[in-house]
Design a protein around this motif. Structure first.
Motif, PDB file in Angstrom:
ATOM      1  N   ALA A  80       0.808  -1.443  -0.054  1.00 50.14           N
ATOM      2  CA  ALA A  80       0.059   0.106   0.078  1.00 50.14           C
ATOM      3  C   ALA A  80       0.977   1.295  -0.282  1.00 50.14           C
ATOM      4  O   ALA A  80       0.552   2.202  -0.702  1.00 50.14           O
ATOM      5  N   ALA A  81       1.859   1.273   0.544  1.00 51.33           N
ATOM      6  CA  ALA A  81       2.730   2.423   0.959  1.00 51.33           C
ATOM      7  C   ALA A  81       3.627   2.779  -0.499  1.00 51.33           C
ATOM      8  O   ALA A  81       3.470   3.734  -0.940  1.00 51.33           O
ATOM      9  N   GLU A  82       3.918   1.585  -1.047  1.00 53.95           N
ATOM     10  CA  GLU A  82       4.472   1.941  -2.460  1.00 53.95           C
ATOM     11  C   GLU A  82       3.473   2.100  -3.485  1.00 53.95           C
ATOM     12  O   GLU A  82       3.746   2.821  -4.740  1.00 53.95           O
ATOM     13  N   ALA A  83       2.240   1.817  -3.360  1.00 52.75           N
ATOM     14  CA  ALA A  83       1.376   2.161  -4.254  1.00 52.75           C
ATOM     15  C   ALA A  83       1.074   3.606  -4.294  1.00 52.75           C
ATOM     16  O   ALA A  83       0.894   4.308  -5.469  1.00 52.75           O
ATOM     17  N   ASN A  84       1.385   4.640  -3.247  1.00 48.22           N
ATOM     18  CA  ASN A  84       1.247   5.969  -3.301  1.00 48.22           C
ATOM     19  C   ASN A  84       2.548   6.661  -4.010  1.00 48.22           C
ATOM     20  O   ASN A  84       2.404   7.731  -4.083  1.00 48.22           O
ATOM     21  N   HIS A  85       3.494   5.757  -4.096  1.00 47.53           N
ATOM     22  CA  HIS A  85       4.856   6.249  -4.784  1.00 47.53           C
ATOM     23  C   HIS A  85       5.087   5.633  -6.256  1.00 47.53           C
ATOM     24  O   HIS A  85       6.306   5.266  -6.360  1.00 47.53           O
ATOM     25  N   GLY A  86       3.853   5.228  -6.907  1.00 42.13           N
ATOM     26  CA  GLY A  86       4.210   4.678  -8.405  1.00 42.13           C
ATOM     27  C   GLY A  86       3.874   3.449  -8.767  1.00 42.13           C
ATOM     28  O   GLY A  86       3.282   3.283  -9.769  1.00 42.13           O
ATOM     29  N   ASP A  87       3.577   2.374  -7.711  1.00 42.59           N
ATOM     30  CA  ASP A  87       3.140   1.313  -7.713  1.00 42.59           C
ATOM     31  C   ASP A  87       1.624   1.051  -8.284  1.00 42.59           C
ATOM     32  O   ASP A  87       1.182  -0.148  -8.506  1.00 42.59           O
ATOM     33  N   LEU A  88       0.940   2.057  -8.011  1.00 46.26           N
ATOM     34  CA  LEU A  88      -0.536   2.279  -8.457  1.00 46.26           C
ATOM     35  C   LEU A  88      -0.770   2.188 -10.006  1.00 46.26           C
ATOM     36  O   LEU A  88      -1.675   1.740 -10.270  1.00 46.26           O
ATOM     37  N   GLY A  89       0.291   2.552 -10.684  1.00 46.70           N
ATOM     38  CA  GLY A  89       0.356   2.078 -12.003  1.00 46.70           C
ATOM     39  C   GLY A  89       0.269   0.726 -12.542  1.00 46.70           C
ATOM     40  O   GLY A  89       0.016   0.461 -13.762  1.00 46.70           O
ATOM     41  N   MET A  90       0.252  -0.306 -11.445  1.00 43.99           N
ATOM     42  CA  MET A  90       0.265  -1.747 -12.104  1.00 43.99           C
ATOM     43  C   MET A  90      -1.080  -1.982 -12.159  1.00 43.99           C
ATOM     44  O   MET A  90      -1.494  -3.089 -12.995  1.00 43.99           O
TER      45      MET A  90
END
Length: 326
Positions: A80-90
């Motif tokens: 979830a933390a990485e999603a806020n820093h680019g991984d939401l693009g997955m």
């Protein structure tokens, strides 16, 4: 912090297990329409299930993603933390986000809500609070709340993570059954496991062919058959007729019986001492079927034949052992 040398460890363990057992049992009456909605959303999706969480819920989410992926539902874990820093693009619009948060207020997850709505991504939430921010914004909410953590301080995630793990398993298995997921499908996701080897490896994958196939013709001297067995090292040889069909088998065990019954081996032909017919198997059958045949007939090798009963391969128990089928 003072250690109690007289602490009743077993009583503590019984209390923990009782509370966690209760937490799982309490989930059953809460399996409502939302659970069915979550299942139907996943089944209708052409994308993947992206599972996310933070802290202990993140560890449960990681395991749930693995369980889903191995049981027929394409899934992966996203921090979830990485999603806020680019991984939401997955994530794509066809994917489903399955978010785990006991409080339903984890900032790293709730901060994703506006972006999820903008991208049109379906959200399934699993929380312990139906009135939480995450639960209220979800397309389907799965309630895994617990009355009490097993931790005596009611702080460390214990009962709540057990409940989340169990509810995640219930979701994965419900989807597995709805898809008609079979043992062979499971094996395709687990090619390195023992089940995968038993359900994926076929006789043709392991058999000896060509010059490695032991064979002699009917009418050959017994000496030729013994030399063929020695050269090929499989403990037996096929005996073929003029049409190349299997006429019989001669094994190391047959040789021992020959020595008991005959004093002069020099004059013997293979026809005199071979086992006529012999146990055979088709190339397309599972290697596990070869194991069953060998065990049932107490033999260590099989001739592999085609539709015309012509030998096309040889299979030894050693091949099954080294491949991990046994």
């Amino acid at each position: 912090m003072t250690v109690d040398p007289d602490h009743d460890f077993r009583a503590s363990a019984r209390r923990t297990l009782t509370l966690e057992q209760q937490a799982i049992g309490d989930l059953i009456p809460r399996l409502d329409d939302a659970f069915e909605t979550a299942c139907r959303l996943v089944l209708a999706s052409s994308g993947r299930v992206v599972v996310t969480g933070m802290g202990k819920s993140g560890h449960v989410a990681h395991k749930l993603a693995a369980t889903l992926a191995s049981t027929g539902t394409p899934a992966f874990f996203m921090h979830a933390a990485e999603a806020n820093h680019g991984d939401l693009g997955m994530l794509t619009a066809s994917d489903i986000l399955l978010a785990l948060s006991n409080s339903g207020e984890s900032a790293e997850i709730t901060s994703l809500l506006p972006l999820l709505k903008r991208k049109g991504i379906t959200l399934i939430a699993m929380t312990g609070r139906p009135d939480s921010t995450l639960a209220r914004h979800a397309d389907a909410h799965l309630d895994n709340g617990v009355i009490q953590e097993a931790c005596p301080l009611n702080l460390a995630p214990t009962s709540s993570t057990t409940a989340a793990m169990a509810l995640g398993d219930a979701l994965a298995i419900a989807l597995l059954e709805a898809r008609g997921f079979s043992a062979e499908d499971f094996a395709l996701s687990h090619p390195g496991g023992s089940l995968g080897r038993r359900l994926l490896l076929r006789v043709e994958d392991l058999m000896h062919t060509g010059d490695r196939l032991p064979r002699v013709a009917l009418g050959s001297p017994l000496r030729d058959a013994l030399l063929e067995i020695t050269r090929k090292g499989l403990g037996f040889t096929c005996v073929v007729d003029e049409a190349e069909r299997l006429a019989g088998i001669y094994t190391d065990g047959d040789l021992r019986r020959t020595l008991d019954n005959y004093s002069d081996l020099g004059q013997l032909r293979i026809d005199d001492v071979m086992t006529r017919g012999g146990q055979t198997i088709a190339r397309e059958l599972l290697a596990a079927e070869a194991v069953r045949l060998m065990e049932d007939h107490r033999i260590t090798a099989l001739a592999v034949v085609d539709e015309q009963q012509r030998p096309i391969g040889a299979l030894h128990m050693h091949d099954l052992l080294t491949s991990g089928v046994v």
